[in-house]
Scaffold this active site. Structure first.
Site, short mmCIF file in Angstrom:
data_model
loop_
_atom_site.label_atom_id
_atom_site.label_comp_id
_atom_site.label_asym_id
_atom_site.label_seq_id
_atom_site.Cartn_x
_atom_site.Cartn_y
_atom_site.Cartn_z
N LEU A 221 1.09 5.87 -2.49
CA LEU A 221 1.88 7.10 -3.20
C LEU A 221 3.46 6.77 -3.14
O LEU A 221 3.76 7.30 -3.64
CB LEU A 221 1.55 8.29 -2.43
CG LEU A 221 0.10 9.03 -2.78
CD1 LEU A 221 0.24 10.35 -2.21
CD2 LEU A 221 0.17 9.55 -4.20
N ARG A 222 3.52 5.56 -2.38
CA ARG A 222 4.94 4.97 -2.58
C ARG A 222 6.00 5.86 -2.05
O ARG A 222 7.28 5.37 -2.12
CB ARG A 222 5.43 4.60 -4.02
CG ARG A 222 4.25 3.70 -4.67
CD ARG A 222 4.48 2.40 -4.05
NE ARG A 222 3.58 1.62 -4.97
CZ ARG A 222 2.70 0.73 -4.22
NH1 ARG A 222 2.52 0.46 -3.11
NH2 ARG A 222 1.89 -0.12 -4.92
N HIS B 45 -11.41 -2.15 -0.45
CA HIS B 45 -11.45 -2.86 -1.67
C HIS B 45 -12.39 -4.07 -1.59
O HIS B 45 -11.82 -5.30 -1.87
CB HIS B 45 -10.13 -3.25 -2.29
CG HIS B 45 -9.20 -3.49 -1.37
ND1 HIS B 45 -9.25 -4.50 -0.23
CD2 HIS B 45 -7.88 -3.06 -1.26
CE1 HIS B 45 -8.01 -4.63 0.34
NE2 HIS B 45 -7.18 -3.81 0.02
N ASP C 137 -7.58 2.52 -4.51
CA ASP C 137 -6.43 1.41 -4.42
C ASP C 137 -5.47 1.84 -5.54
O ASP C 137 -4.96 0.72 -5.84
CB ASP C 137 -7.03 0.16 -4.40
CG ASP C 137 -5.73 -0.87 -3.78
OD1 ASP C 137 -4.79 -0.33 -3.16
OD2 ASP C 137 -6.31 -2.01 -3.75
O1 DOR Z 1 -3.09 -4.95 -5.14
C1 DOR Z 1 -2.79 -4.08 -4.25
N1 DOR Z 1 -1.78 -3.62 -4.28
N2 DOR Z 1 -3.32 -4.49 -3.01
C2 DOR Z 1 -2.96 -4.15 -1.84
O2 DOR Z 1 -3.60 -4.45 -0.86
C3 DOR Z 1 -1.77 -3.46 -1.63
C4 DOR Z 1 -1.41 -2.80 -3.02
C5 DOR Z 1 -0.01 -2.24 -3.14
O3 DOR Z 1 0.59 -1.67 -2.24
O4 DOR Z 1 0.72 -2.47 -4.18
#
Ligand code: DOR
Length: 454
Positions: free
Chosen positions: A69-70, A238, A324
């Protein structure tokens, strides 16, 4: 203003948790499920708001065990508000937020902050995942007891593996005493060595450094043995390769507490998507190569891997579908493939992507729904993911046959990073109800996404 009583009329109610699959009415009172009728009522009961589900499937709201969610720290990519709105459009009523935020979710203070803000601004429920190690640095364990008390549903350094086996051993032991799973990003970094996509023919033709399938399998094998050693709980995120599936299958047959998830993209896309031609394999490398939106970690793999993942999902080796969802800004993707960030924006396309498996006859619709509802709820030990009487009225209305075209510019997500732009999917989320309130209804929303004329 919505009343506290609602009836969802005439839908095909599918609730795997109760073995229900019949056309019925579903009644909601005070945000909870109050009844599923034996057959549709002749008329709507008095004093109820009516949601028409004729011709649609009515199922428990989806649960996503793996969402980025950043927020806090990268709010230009996504916020709790936009991420949960994207979830509502995708039929998800529960999200589990990964800890690779800034500051990262390695203290009760950050968990409390995310939990409180999500409850205030989120369209759906947000649960939190705590970091395994302080600062996700892989060196010292995070305060796992404090994080558990703050309400995390598991621990992960996702994006980065716990490389030190002894730290992983300790993490599994402590988490086990807290009754929570360890979700280790399965990647042996010494085998990655700067690889940016799956090792193989496509990488060779494109001149891009590849990541071998064994980079994932080696780490999963280690983690399975440490799970046996500690008696802990391992959830493998994943999963992307046939070799990993084989290891998980054996671990389960040994009776170990191992569960696993697979993403919609690893179930439906191969490394050919890196060519930028929606999966087509060109005779000569085109100027469109590469599509950085197809850069993800773990990388998209071969058709044989995709087939193994589908089989494993259908036979129960892989327990759940998790998105993911990894939103990234345009500046993270409009660059060379080597420089681009890993990650695909998934919440709003997930259902259309995975419905392909049902349309192709690999898995029935009730079983597909089970892997988005009952199975993730079991891993959470939560009461969600079910339409049983008294449970929260978290519900999704689905049209399994509706075709629609992915238009990233109309996503609710702040980011647009999907390789599916312009692709027509079959299977659409029509409406989402969270705690008895409608949080998404494509029929009343202004034409946010274009329905393909088919
Ligand atoms: O592709 C991905 N993006 N794999 C991850 O494990 C982390 C994620 C991200 O946080 O952007």
């Amino acid at each position: 203003m919505q009343s506290n009583r609602t009836v969802i009329r005439n839908g095909r109610v599918i609730d795997p948790s109760q073995g229900i699959d019949r056309v019925a009415d579903l009644l909601i009172a005070d945000g909870k499920i109050s009844e599923i009728t034996g057959s549709p009522l002749e008329r709507a009961p008095d004093g109820h708001d009516v949601i028409d589900a004729s011709g649609l499937v009515v199922a428990p709201g989806f649960i996503d065990l793996h969402t980025h969610l950043r927020d806090p720290g990268y709010e230009w990519k996504e916020t709790l508000e936009t991420g949960t709105q994207a979830a509502a459009r995708g039929g998800f009523t529960t999200l589990c937020a990964m800890p690779n935020t800034d500051p990262c979710q390695d203290s009760a203070a950050v968990i409390d902050d995310v939990t409180r803000r999500a409850a205030r601004t989120g369209a759906v429920r947000v649960l939190t995942i705590g970091a395994i190690t302080k600062g996700r640095q892989g060196k010292n364990l995070a305060p796992m007891g404090e994080l558990a008390e703050a309400g995390v549903i598991g621990f992960s350094d996702d994006g980065d593996p716990v490389s030190d086996p002894n730290i992983m051993r300790q993490a599994l032991s402590y988490a086990s005493s807290l009754g929570l799973p360890i979700i280790n990003h399965a990647e042996e970094r010494s085998l990655v060595r700067g690889g940016v996509m799956s090792e193989g023919e496509v990488a060779t033709r494109l001149g891009l450094p590849g990541v071998p399938a064994s980079a994932e399998a080696v780490m999963i094998a280690r983690d399975i043995e440490l799970t046996a050693l500690t008696g802990g709980r391992l959830h493998v995120p994943h999963v992307s390769t046939a070799a990993s599936v084989a290891l998980i299958r054996v671990a389960k047959s040994r009776g170990l507490k191992v569960t696993a998830e697979v993403t919609p993209h690893h179930l439906s896309l191969t490394d050919s998507w890196v060519y930028g031609l929606h999966g087509e394999v060109p005779e000569t490398v085109p100027p469109e190569a590469y599509d950085t939106n197809a850069k993800v970690n773990p990388p998209l793999r071969t058709a044989a891997d995709v087939a193994a993942l589908i089989e494993a999902l259908a036979d129960g080796t892989i327990d759940v579908i998790a998105t993911d969802h990894a939103p990234h800004a345009a500046t993270d993707k409009v660059c060379t493939f080597n420089e681009a960030a890993h990650g695909i924006n998934v919440l709003e396309t997930a259902f259309g992507q995975v419905m392909r498996l049902t349309h192709a006859g690999f898995i029935s619709l009730p079983e597909l729904i089970r892997r988005l509802t009952e199975h993730p709820a079991a891993i959470l030990g939560a009461e969600t993911g079910s339409l049983a009487k008294g449970r929260a009225a978290d519900i999704v209305l689905l049209d399994p046959d509706a075709e629609w075209t992915v238009r990233p510019e109309s996503f609710a997500s702040l980011s647009r990073n999907t390789p599916l732009a312009g692709v027509t999917l079959r299977g659409r989320v029509v409406a989402t109800v969270f705690g008895g309130n409608t949080v998404w209804d494509v029929r009343t929303a202004a034409a946010q996404t274009e329905v393909a004329t088919s």
